[in-house]
Design a protein around this motif. Structure first.
Motif, short mmCIF file in Angstrom:
data_model
loop_
_atom_site.label_atom_id
_atom_site.label_comp_id
_atom_site.label_asym_id
_atom_site.label_seq_id
_atom_site.Cartn_x
_atom_site.Cartn_y
_atom_site.Cartn_z
N ARG A 167 14.14 34.57 37.60
CA ARG A 167 15.32 34.40 38.44
C ARG A 167 15.53 35.61 39.35
NH1 ARG A 167 20.18 32.21 34.51
NH2 ARG A 167 19.24 30.20 33.93
N ALA A 168 15.89 35.35 40.58
CA ALA A 168 16.28 36.43 41.48
C ALA A 168 17.71 36.83 41.16
CB ALA A 168 16.19 35.97 42.94
N PRO A 169 18.01 38.12 41.07
CA PRO A 169 19.38 38.54 40.76
C PRO A 169 20.33 38.23 41.91
CG PRO A 169 18.05 40.43 41.40
CD PRO A 169 17.11 39.25 41.31
N TYR A 170 21.59 37.99 41.57
CA TYR A 170 22.61 37.79 42.60
C TYR A 170 22.91 39.12 43.27
CZ TYR A 170 26.88 36.06 44.79
OH TYR A 170 27.84 35.69 45.70
N MET A 171 23.24 40.10 42.47
CA MET A 171 23.38 41.49 42.91
C MET A 171 23.28 42.35 41.67
SD MET A 171 27.46 41.78 43.67
CE MET A 171 28.66 40.80 42.77
N SER A 172 23.30 43.64 41.85
CA SER A 172 23.20 44.54 40.70
C SER A 172 24.57 44.69 40.05
CB SER A 172 22.67 45.90 41.12
OG SER A 172 23.64 46.59 41.91
N ALA A 173 24.55 45.07 38.76
CA ALA A 173 25.80 45.34 38.06
C ALA A 173 26.55 46.48 38.73
CB ALA A 173 25.52 45.65 36.60
N LYS A 174 25.83 47.44 39.29
CA LYS A 174 26.48 48.56 39.97
C LYS A 174 27.25 48.08 41.20
CE LYS A 174 27.43 52.83 41.00
NZ LYS A 174 28.42 53.60 40.19
N GLU A 175 26.65 47.17 41.97
CA GLU A 175 27.34 46.64 43.14
C GLU A 175 28.58 45.84 42.74
OE1 GLU A 175 23.70 46.16 46.33
OE2 GLU A 175 23.75 44.91 44.52
N ALA A 176 28.46 45.06 41.67
CA ALA A 176 29.61 44.30 41.18
C ALA A 176 30.71 45.26 40.72
CB ALA A 176 29.19 43.38 40.05
N GLU A 177 30.32 46.30 40.04
CA GLU A 177 31.30 47.29 39.57
C GLU A 177 32.02 47.95 40.75
OE1 GLU A 177 31.40 51.48 37.01
OE2 GLU A 177 29.50 50.45 37.39
N MET A 178 31.27 48.29 41.79
CA MET A 178 31.90 48.92 42.95
C MET A 178 32.87 47.98 43.64
SD MET A 178 28.96 51.23 44.78
CE MET A 178 27.91 49.85 45.13
N LEU A 179 32.51 46.72 43.74
CA LEU A 179 33.41 45.74 44.35
C LEU A 179 34.73 45.66 43.59
CD1 LEU A 179 31.00 42.82 45.21
CD2 LEU A 179 32.34 44.14 46.83
N LEU A 180 34.65 45.58 42.28
CA LEU A 180 35.85 45.47 41.47
C LEU A 180 36.67 46.76 41.51
CD1 LEU A 180 34.22 43.60 38.46
CD2 LEU A 180 35.79 42.62 40.14
N ASP A 181 35.98 47.90 41.41
CA ASP A 181 36.69 49.18 41.42
C ASP A 181 37.35 49.47 42.76
OD1 ASP A 181 35.99 49.60 38.82
OD2 ASP A 181 34.39 51.04 39.24
N SER A 182 36.78 48.94 43.85
CA SER A 182 37.35 49.21 45.17
C SER A 182 38.74 48.60 45.32
CB SER A 182 36.43 48.68 46.27
OG SER A 182 36.43 47.26 46.29
N ARG A 183 39.07 47.65 44.43
CA ARG A 183 40.41 47.06 44.44
C ARG A 183 41.19 47.39 43.17
NH1 ARG A 183 42.91 45.12 48.77
NH2 ARG A 183 43.72 43.30 47.70
N GLY A 184 40.69 48.36 42.42
CA GLY A 184 41.39 48.72 41.20
C GLY A 184 41.35 47.64 40.15
N LEU A 185 40.25 46.88 40.11
CA LEU A 185 40.17 45.73 39.22
C LEU A 185 39.12 45.90 38.12
CD1 LEU A 185 40.41 43.02 41.97
CD2 LEU A 185 42.16 43.58 40.30
N GLY A 186 38.72 47.15 37.89
CA GLY A 186 37.78 47.37 36.81
C GLY A 186 38.33 46.84 35.50
N GLY A 187 37.58 46.01 34.80
CA GLY A 187 38.02 45.43 33.55
C GLY A 187 38.56 44.03 33.67
N ALA A 188 38.95 43.61 34.88
CA ALA A 188 39.47 42.25 35.05
C ALA A 188 38.38 41.22 34.85
CB ALA A 188 40.09 42.10 36.44
N VAL A 189 37.20 41.51 35.38
CA VAL A 189 36.02 40.68 35.17
C VAL A 189 34.86 41.63 34.94
CG1 VAL A 189 34.43 39.01 36.19
CG2 VAL A 189 36.87 38.86 36.70
N ALA A 190 34.06 41.35 33.94
CA ALA A 190 32.92 42.22 33.66
C ALA A 190 31.94 42.20 34.81
CB ALA A 190 32.23 41.77 32.37
#
Length: 398
Positions: free
Chosen positions: A97-120
């Motif tokens: 499977r090709a990855p959708y994006m990296s976990a790091k990119e997902a983490e940055m997206l969530l953290d940029s809105r102060g949403l770390g922990g809302a969705v893994a």
């Protein structure tokens, strides 16, 4: 500046989880019952819709550096850089499977809105894309379509459209433009800041027009590297270089017109809900076809929110369509509605069901390119159809 459409951090689940108008029904993985091991509770598996075409889909990533041009936002960084996901018709068989994006990119997206922990982050990163790495190309030559994302967004937000087009017989190159995303990891683990976000904050609409023109230069360079004598992609021989199109969301849609104005190789373009900050030239696009596909609330003819569609419609001098979608939101034309729906998230301001969001975007964009890059007649583009009551033809067809 029309900030409703260009909030820097408004992207994918970041928008859905952070916007006050959005109501999360299920914002995270289910909690384990008392006495149950956390490891025993499975994380939700998010999936994009399966492609509708006859081909399997392969994906690879290119890192390109334009040594003839310095980065326009951070000149000290040196050469302009692009990250490109290339989707292509493939032979069936590979299971990687090709990855959708990296976990790091997902983490940055969530953290940029102060949403770390809302969705893994791992849940978002592991989204099933239906593309495979290492997939051998299908035999034949195929038109090329370039996709450019909205401002502040990453290329993965257009994955559903890209994989579907590839399954229908297109090579699709989806571009990340350096320093224009809040969350893109470049080779070596480098996280480039969204310097363009700061630039636009200072320069306003004029800055967004510069972004569109800069992306046109990016795409011209990409075409050189995909279709030139020494291509950067190993399967470049499968590209039919005589048939090239471009589509984009938001500022990416504006840049589709900008690219066509600057580069004759792009024969057809689609703007998905993007304001024309960089105006279509008064002389038009040399008779080449162009389609505008947007929200009814913002882009109906005669509206007051974005008047650039009325203005630039008159300048389009080839085959053209102006379509709007009832109950759609600005992010209807991306992966956002589908993934938000899988997490139980609804947006009252954009009540169009997620499956209809995906179907309309996929089918109308594919019909446009099938007509203009493959020469296959498309009833869907001739006028309203019973199966798509949400779609309105805003101006006489030409």
């Amino acid at each position: 500046m029309r900030t409703r459409h260009h909030a820097v951090a408004a992207t994918l689940l970041v928008l859905a989880l952070g916007a006050t108008a959005v109501t999360p029904a299920v914002a995270a993985a289910p909690q384990p019952a008392p006495g149950t091991s956390v490891a025993a509770v499975p994380a939700p598996q998010l999936r994009l819709p399966a492609p509708t075409g006859p081909y399997a889909v392969g994906e690879s990533t290119l890192h390109l550096r334009d040594t003839g041009r310095a980065d326009p936002y951070v000149p000290a960084a040196g050469a302009r850089e692009l990250l490109v996901s290339v989707f292509h018709p493939a032979r069936a068989g590979t299971r990687v499977r090709a990855p959708y994006m990296s976990a790091k990119e997902a983490e940055m997206l969530l953290d940029s809105r102060g949403l770390g922990g809302a969705v893994a982050p791992e849940v978002i990163a592991a989204t099933e894309t239906h593309a495979r790495t290492g997939a051998a190309p299908a035999p034949g030559r195929f038109p090329l379509v370039v996709l450019s994302p909205g401002f502040g967004q990453s290329r993965f937000t257009l994955t559903h459209l890209a994989t579907d087009l590839a399954s229908r017989g297109y090579v699709v190159a989806v571009v990340d433009h350096a320093h224009e995303s809040v969350a893109t990891v470049f080779p070596g683990g480098r996280v480039l800041p969204c310097a363009a976000c700061d630039y636009v904050e200072r320069a306003g609409d004029a800055g967004l027009a510069e972004v569109a023109r800069g992306r046109a230069k990016d795409v011209s360079f990409l075409l050189d590297r995909l279709t030139g004598r020494h291509p950067a992609w190993r399967y470049a021989s499968m590209i039919d270089r005589r048939h090239v199109g471009m589509a984009g969301h938001s500022i990416g849609g504006d840049s589709a017109a900008s690219t066509m104005a600057a580069d004759r190789r792009v024969r057809a373009g689609v703007n998905m809900d993007g304001t024309f900050y960089d105006r279509v030239p008064a002389a038009g696009l040399r008779g080449r076809p162009f389609m505008m596909l947007g929200t009814e609330v913002d882009h109906a003819s005669g509206g007051t929110f974005d008047t650039t569609w009325d203005r630039d419609w008159k300048r389009l001098d080839g085959w053209k369509r102006w379509l709007t979608v009832a109950d759609a939101g600005h992010f209807t034309f991306t992966d956002l509605p589908v993934l938000a729906a899988e997490l139980g998230i609804t947006d009252p301001s954009a009540p169009l069901p997620a499956d209809r969001s995906g179907d309309i975007t996929r089918d109308y964009v594919a019909a446009f390119f099938d007509l203009h890059l493959k020469g296959v007649p498309q009833r869907l583009l001739d006028g309203p159809t019973p199966g798509n009551p949400e779609v309105t033809f805003q101006a006489p067809a030409r």
